[in-house]
Enzyme design. Structure first.
Site, PDB file in Angstrom:
ATOM      1  N   ARG A  50      41.353  -9.497  34.649  1.00  0.00           N
ATOM      2  CA  ARG A  50      42.163  -9.608  35.872  1.00  0.00           C
ATOM      3  C   ARG A  50      41.583 -10.628  36.847  1.00  0.00           C
ATOM      4  O   ARG A  50      42.324 -11.256  37.600  1.00  0.00           O
ATOM      5  CB  ARG A  50      42.294  -8.252  36.538  1.00  0.00           C
ATOM      6  CG  ARG A  50      43.189  -7.337  35.726  1.00  0.00           C
ATOM      7  CD  ARG A  50      43.622  -6.140  36.524  1.00  0.00           C
ATOM      8  NE  ARG A  50      44.724  -5.481  35.858  1.00  0.00           N
ATOM      9  CZ  ARG A  50      44.859  -4.166  35.762  1.00  0.00           C
ATOM     10  NH1 ARG A  50      43.979  -3.374  36.324  1.00  0.00           N
ATOM     11  NH2 ARG A  50      45.898  -3.656  35.140  1.00  0.00           N
ATOM     12  N   GLY A 108      51.227  -2.044  29.218  1.00  0.00           N
ATOM     13  CA  GLY A 108      49.771  -2.031  29.187  1.00  0.00           C
ATOM     14  C   GLY A 108      49.203  -1.811  27.791  1.00  0.00           C
ATOM     15  O   GLY A 108      48.299  -2.540  27.354  1.00  0.00           O
ATOM     16  N   LYS A 120      57.386   7.393  23.460  1.00  0.00           N
ATOM     17  CA  LYS A 120      58.586   8.190  23.723  1.00  0.00           C
ATOM     18  C   LYS A 120      59.827   7.371  24.065  1.00  0.00           C
ATOM     19  O   LYS A 120      59.738   6.356  24.736  1.00  0.00           O
ATOM     20  CB  LYS A 120      58.317   9.121  24.902  1.00  0.00           C
ATOM     21  CG  LYS A 120      57.273  10.177  24.608  1.00  0.00           C
ATOM     22  CD  LYS A 120      57.041  11.010  25.838  1.00  0.00           C
ATOM     23  CE  LYS A 120      56.122  12.188  25.515  1.00  0.00           C
ATOM     24  NZ  LYS A 120      55.877  13.000  26.711  1.00  0.00           N
ATOM     25  N   GLY A 154      52.608  -1.214  34.242  1.00  0.00           N
ATOM     26  CA  GLY A 154      53.737  -0.481  34.826  1.00  0.00           C
ATOM     27  C   GLY A 154      54.742  -1.397  35.515  1.00  0.00           C
ATOM     28  O   GLY A 154      55.951  -1.176  35.442  1.00  0.00           O
TER      29      GLY A 154
HETATM   30  P1  ADP Z   1      53.174   0.408  26.715  1.00  0.00           P
HETATM   31  O1  ADP Z   1      52.001   0.850  27.555  1.00  0.00           O
HETATM   32  O2  ADP Z   1      52.928  -0.893  26.040  1.00  0.00           O
HETATM   33  O3  ADP Z   1      54.462   0.439  27.497  1.00  0.00           O
HETATM   34  P2  ADP Z   1      53.571   3.049  25.661  1.00  0.00           P
HETATM   35  O4  ADP Z   1      52.683   3.592  26.727  1.00  0.00           O
HETATM   36  O5  ADP Z   1      55.010   3.344  25.757  1.00  0.00           O
HETATM   37  O6  ADP Z   1      53.341   1.462  25.532  1.00  0.00           O
HETATM   38  O7  ADP Z   1      53.118   3.573  24.245  1.00  0.00           O
HETATM   39  C1  ADP Z   1      51.819   3.436  23.768  1.00  0.00           C
HETATM   40  C2  ADP Z   1      51.375   4.666  23.045  1.00  0.00           C
HETATM   41  O8  ADP Z   1      52.282   5.051  22.041  1.00  0.00           O
HETATM   42  C3  ADP Z   1      50.064   4.413  22.353  1.00  0.00           C
HETATM   43  O9  ADP Z   1      49.048   5.170  22.977  1.00  0.00           O
HETATM   44  C4  ADP Z   1      50.310   4.862  20.921  1.00  0.00           C
HETATM   45  O10 ADP Z   1      49.246   5.622  20.361  1.00  0.00           O
HETATM   46  C5  ADP Z   1      51.545   5.719  21.059  1.00  0.00           C
HETATM   47  N1  ADP Z   1      52.259   5.839  19.776  1.00  0.00           N
HETATM   48  C6  ADP Z   1      52.707   4.849  18.988  1.00  0.00           C
HETATM   49  N2  ADP Z   1      53.207   5.327  17.840  1.00  0.00           N
HETATM   50  C7  ADP Z   1      53.048   6.675  17.880  1.00  0.00           C
HETATM   51  C8  ADP Z   1      53.345   7.744  16.966  1.00  0.00           C
HETATM   52  N3  ADP Z   1      53.898   7.500  15.774  1.00  0.00           N
HETATM   53  N4  ADP Z   1      53.037   8.993  17.350  1.00  0.00           N
HETATM   54  C9  ADP Z   1      52.468   9.224  18.553  1.00  0.00           C
HETATM   55  N5  ADP Z   1      52.167   8.271  19.459  1.00  0.00           N
HETATM   56  C10 ADP Z   1      52.450   7.003  19.121  1.00  0.00           C
HETATM   57 MG    MG Z   2      51.391   2.804  28.203  1.00  0.00          MG
END
Ligand code: ADP
Ligand code: MG
Length: 397
Positions: free
Chosen positions: A36, A353, A198, A376
């Site tokens: 950062r 992130g 999710k 975020g």
């Molecule tokens: P970002 O921060 O890039 O927006 P998210 O926070 O939505 O991404 O998702 C990241 C998380 O999703 C990671 O910690 C990863 O472990 C989890 N994840 C990915 N695939 C699965 C899965 N099949 N089951 C459970 N968690 C998962």
């Molecule tokens: Mg995340």
């Protein structure tokens, strides 16, 4: 867009208040990751070169409006000085007479770092009197903290509203360009890769992209809710029961709007989330009690080919539980495909992130067009929300 960039405003000799995102990880008083800090260098160096007096404002962690030494920005002083190859002054508060005196002593091209804004509860309350105290310190305001732009705090909203001249820093401009303009008028085909844990966390992103993308490739934890909605058994994989209907609706919407929405054809499954070995299986044959942890090789092949044929790529959400290397192959393969489409002249943009962390881990980061530092903020931007910190930079010229 109706905001100025830092190059559009006069800064020579001026006291320039720069909101940066120096919310860095610390361990025993040392900065353990300076990403950062490096992201802000371009703006700071430009201002120094243009003979501005540079005053840096940031928060660090969540001290909840109290002075807590473990959240002091003091460790950043030395780390930043080393990166700038120039001295950085530090003052142990961000408003009041000692700060005003330090600012008065600041010469052209010098840099002053103020203490954590969140040591004052007024910062997170967007308090106008506190913003007015900050405003006394500068002539011009520059916001380069894209990662904080989704927060309506004093330093991101009330302060720019009471400054006569405001502008976006280079990092802010770059984020707005890639997450904004380049996705508004994408070169086609435009493919979105969506994963993460999710559906509930991504539904607004999906909705906001529907009118603009040609392809949506689904992976990550959310894929199992989609598969459940198709009537398949998903074993012990992550399931959002209350989103099954929503995922059906998304599939219907995609068809109606002629967006190609792809679901995985195979998946990696593990007997437990601590397992060191995995098994490949078609999505129609996930064994009872097993956990879906990543996309499978046939899906990698299929998604990889769509990505390589795209001209614009937006990726948000890892394809599997990439934090464990035995579940990271799908995510890393997508990073590789993204790097290849970029090398062929395409534009690749990564938001979120965890996604950014995954791409860094994959070793492909240098071959990607833009990896958002926003976390975020980048998600909210991709959801189509207006970010208070960005809105506060707009002026009706
Ligand atoms: P970002 O921060 O890039 O927006 P998210 O926070 O939505 O991404 O998702 C990241 C998380 O999703 C990671 O910690 C990863 O472990 C989890 N994840 C990915 N695939 C699965 C899965 N099949 N089951 C459970 N968690 C998962
Ligand atoms: Mg995340």
């Amino acid at each position: 867009m109706n905001y100025a960039g830092v190059k559009d405003i006069g800064v020579a000799g001026k006291r320039v208040l720069v909101r940066v995102d120096f919310n860095v990880p610390l361990d025993k008083g040392q900065v353990t990751d300076d990403l950062r800090l490096r992201a802000a260098l371009r703006t700071i160096n430009y201002l120094r070169g243009a003979r501005a007096r540079v005053i840096l404002l940031s928060h660090l962690g969540r001290p909840d409006g109290q002075v807590k030494p473990e959240f002091s920005l003091r460790p950043v002083q030395a780390a930043l000085a080393a990166l700038l190859d120039a001295p950085v002054a530090f003052v142990p508060d961000c408003v009041g007479s000692i700060v005003e005196q330090a600012v008065a002593e600041l010469e052209e091209s010098q840099v002053l770092l103020l203490e954590n804004l969140r040591f004052h509860p007024e910062e997170e309350k967007n308090n106008p009197e506190f913003a007015a105290l900050l405003a006394r310190l500068g002539d011009v305001y520059v916001n380069d903290a894209f990662g904080c732009a989704h927060r309506a705090h004093a330093s991101t909203q009330a302060l720019p509203q009471c400054m006569p001249v405001v502008a976006a820093g280079f990092l802010m401009e770059k984020e707005l360009h890639f997450l904004g303009q380049s996705l508004q008028e994408p070169q086609r085909p435009f493919t979105a890769v969506l994963g993460g844990a999710k559906i509930s966390g991504k539904i607004d992103v999906i909705q906001n992209l529907f009118d603009r993308v040609d392809n949506i490739l689904i992976g990550g934890g959310m894929m199992y809710t989609f598969l459940k909605a198709q009537g398949y058994e998903i074993g012990a994989s992550i399931l959002e029961k209350d989103r099954v209907e929503m995922s059906q609706e998304i599939l219907r919407q995609a068809q109606k709007r002629q967006v190609k929405l792809e679901l995985p054809v195979d998946t990696l499954v593990a007997e437990s989330l601590d397992a060191t070995t995995v098994k490949i299986c078609p999505v129609t044959e996930i064994p009872a009690g097993w956990f879906g942890v990543d996309i499978g090789p046939a899906t990698i092949e299929h998604y990889g080919s769509i990505i390589r044929h795209s001209r614009t790529l937006l990726w948000n959400g890892p394809m599997g539980i990439f934090e464990k290397k035995q579940f990271a192959s799908g995510t890393f393969a997508m990073a590789e495909a993204a790097a290849e489409m970029t090398a062929a002249g395409g534009i690749s943009i990564i938001g979120g992130g965890d996604s950014a962390a995954a791409v860094l881990q994959s070793g492909q980061a240098d071959r990607i067009t833009h990896i958002s530092t926003g976390g975020g903020a980048s998600l909210e931007f991709l959801e189509g929300k207006k970010l208070p910190g960005v809105e506060a930079l707009k002026r009706p010229w």
